[in-house]
Design an enzyme around this catalytic site. Structure first.
Site, PDB file in Angstrom:
ATOM      1  N   SER A 168       0.863  -1.278  -0.076  1.00  0.00           N
ATOM      2  CA  SER A 168       0.095   0.087   0.076  1.00  0.00           C
ATOM      3  C   SER A 168       0.938   1.234  -0.182  1.00  0.00           C
ATOM      4  O   SER A 168       0.421   2.209  -0.528  1.00  0.00           O
ATOM      5  CB  SER A 168      -1.018   0.104   1.280  1.00  0.00           C
ATOM      6  OG  SER A 168      -0.349  -0.211   2.423  1.00  0.00           O
ATOM      7  N   HIS A 224       1.540   4.674   4.374  1.00  0.00           N
ATOM      8  CA  HIS A 224       0.698   5.430   3.561  1.00  0.00           C
ATOM      9  C   HIS A 224       1.187   6.862   3.057  1.00  0.00           C
ATOM     10  O   HIS A 224       1.475   7.179   1.527  1.00  0.00           O
ATOM     11  CB  HIS A 224      -0.862   5.354   3.936  1.00  0.00           C
ATOM     12  CG  HIS A 224      -1.570   4.052   3.656  1.00  0.00           C
ATOM     13  ND1 HIS A 224      -2.752   3.733   4.074  1.00  0.00           N
ATOM     14  CD2 HIS A 224      -0.779   2.612   3.665  1.00  0.00           C
ATOM     15  CE1 HIS A 224      -3.031   2.406   4.042  1.00  0.00           C
ATOM     16  NE2 HIS A 224      -1.904   1.858   3.727  1.00  0.00           N
TER      17      HIS A 224
END
Length: 400
Positions: A168, A224
């Site tokens: 991610s 992230h």
């Protein structure tokens, strides 16, 4: 149609058909004609590593660590490859199976071709690896228990050094690249594409950050944000391959691409050299079938059993503090097999007996000692039964 009645207004009353913007069509044709080879190479690589982890007993705990998940303590001990390997690892979520892998690979499938076709394969590989490593580094730097308080602190910082893995961070890197690309080249993009990039990426960014905020404590938001910021920074200084451009990418980009791929390969060589989990075996497929297709049930079962045994050992030495947590973990352990579930219940009964002995202040010393001897005998019998089960069934589930 049969009687000749017209099915719509006469041609002179029909609205003119909207024609596609020629510049948009030219731009799309030029970009779509380019390959997106490494998008699918990385997609296959992630799925392959996940499959290997599945054959090693499931993508959790010991197996996850053995394959190179990020853990600060191990990185501090010199295991630098844990900055790279996590980009290709995914966790098997209890009750949700491979959702972590599926979500990230769907994102790669949707966004990867855009970035690779716009920037070329060499730049795309650099983007994916660099932003992925940046995400892992951000996760490493934000393990700060003293700062993990309050909504904002829990969003940015982690209270404990738990294993972290997933693509991610690199995926957010691609989002950052497309966001800056749309802003940086807004004056030369055709009208039909201006809304797709740049400010058009804002809803995706905001929605994902909101999800991370709502699920803080479960999602590694630092990874992230690290991937997103590094992707933006790269897009600010790297130019894209304009439609109509011809010729190979500069040699420097091919050299960087080769260096990134070599770094990934070397990281997994180091993973193999330090591997300390059951090796992937095709015969483990039989064990997966015995668990009803839920390999994630094995690791929680083993962990709960180990905690239960250790709690009873500590109780025998006068420390009952671990009994209640061990009982709670056994109660939450998912079903494995009928025999394993019976062993789990028997161990929980022994822990409950120990807790009752500890809490009953009215027991005379002689009676307390008698009950402890009975408990020790019961634990010895349980251990024998457990060892027999490991030989007969547990090895097929990857338990040794």
């Amino acid at each position: 149609m049969m009687c000749g009645t017209p099915s719509g207004p006469p041609p002179e009353q029909r609205a003119p058909r909207a024609s596609a913007d020629p510049e948009t069509v030219r731009f799309l044709r030029a970009v779509i004609s380019r390959p997106a080879t490494f998008t699918f190479v990385f997609l296959v690589a992630n799925c392959f590593v996940y499959f290997l982890m599945w054959l090693s007993g499931g993508a959790q705990d010991q197996v996850l660590l053995a394959y190179g998940a990020k853990v600060n303590e191990l990185i501090n001990n010199g295991q630098w490859w844990r900055f790279v390997a996590p980009i290709f690892l995914h966790v098997h979520l209890p009750g949700m199976g491979p959702l972590h892998l599926v979500a990230n690979m769907y994102g790669l499938f949707m966004l990867g071709p855009y970035v690779e076709k716009l920037y070329g394969s060499a730049r795309f590989v650099v983007f994916w690896v660099v932003t992925g490593v940046a995400g892992v580094a951000a996760s490493y730097l934000t393990v700060r228990p003293a700062l993990a308080h309050g909504a904002v602190g829990q969003f940015l910082f982690k209270a404990s050094d738990t294993p972290s893995a997933g693509a991610s961070g690199a995926l957010f890197g691609l989002i950052g690249v497309l966001f800056v690309f749309g802003l940086k080249y807004r004056h030369e993009l055709p009208e039909g594409l201006k809304r797709a990039f740049g400010t058009g990426m804002l809803p995706t960014i905001l929605i994902n950050l909101f999800i991370g905020y709502a699920a803080r404590g479960f999602i590694d938001n630092a990874a992230h944000l690290g991937g997103l910021v590094s992707g933006m920074a790269l897009a600010l200084v790297v130019g894209y391959k304009r439609p109509g451009a011809r010729g190979p990418a500069p040699v420097a980009w091919h050299a960087l691409q080769a260096a990134c791929l070599a770094l990934v390969a070397l990281s997994f060589v180091m993973v193999a050299r330090h591997f300390d989990a059951p090796p992937p075996r095709l015969e483990n497929v039989t064990g997966r079938a015995k668990t009803g297709g839920h390999p994630q049930s094995v690791a929680p079962f083993v962990e709960a059993v180990n905690d239960g045994r250790n709690a009873l050992l500590r109780f025998s030495k006068g420390d009952p503090s671990a009994l209640a947590p061990a009982i709670d973990k056994l109660e939450k352990t998912p079903s494995l097999t009928a025999e394993a579930d019976a062993l789990r219940d028997d161990l929980k009964a022994l822990l409950t007996q120990a807790r009752d002995i500890s809490n009953d202040q009215s027991l005379q010393p002689r009676e307390r000692d008698r009950r402890k001897r009975q408990l020790d005998a019961g634990l010895d019998a349980w251990n024998e039964h457990f060892d027999e089960w490991v030989e007969e069934e547990g090895r097929g589930l990857g338990i040794h």
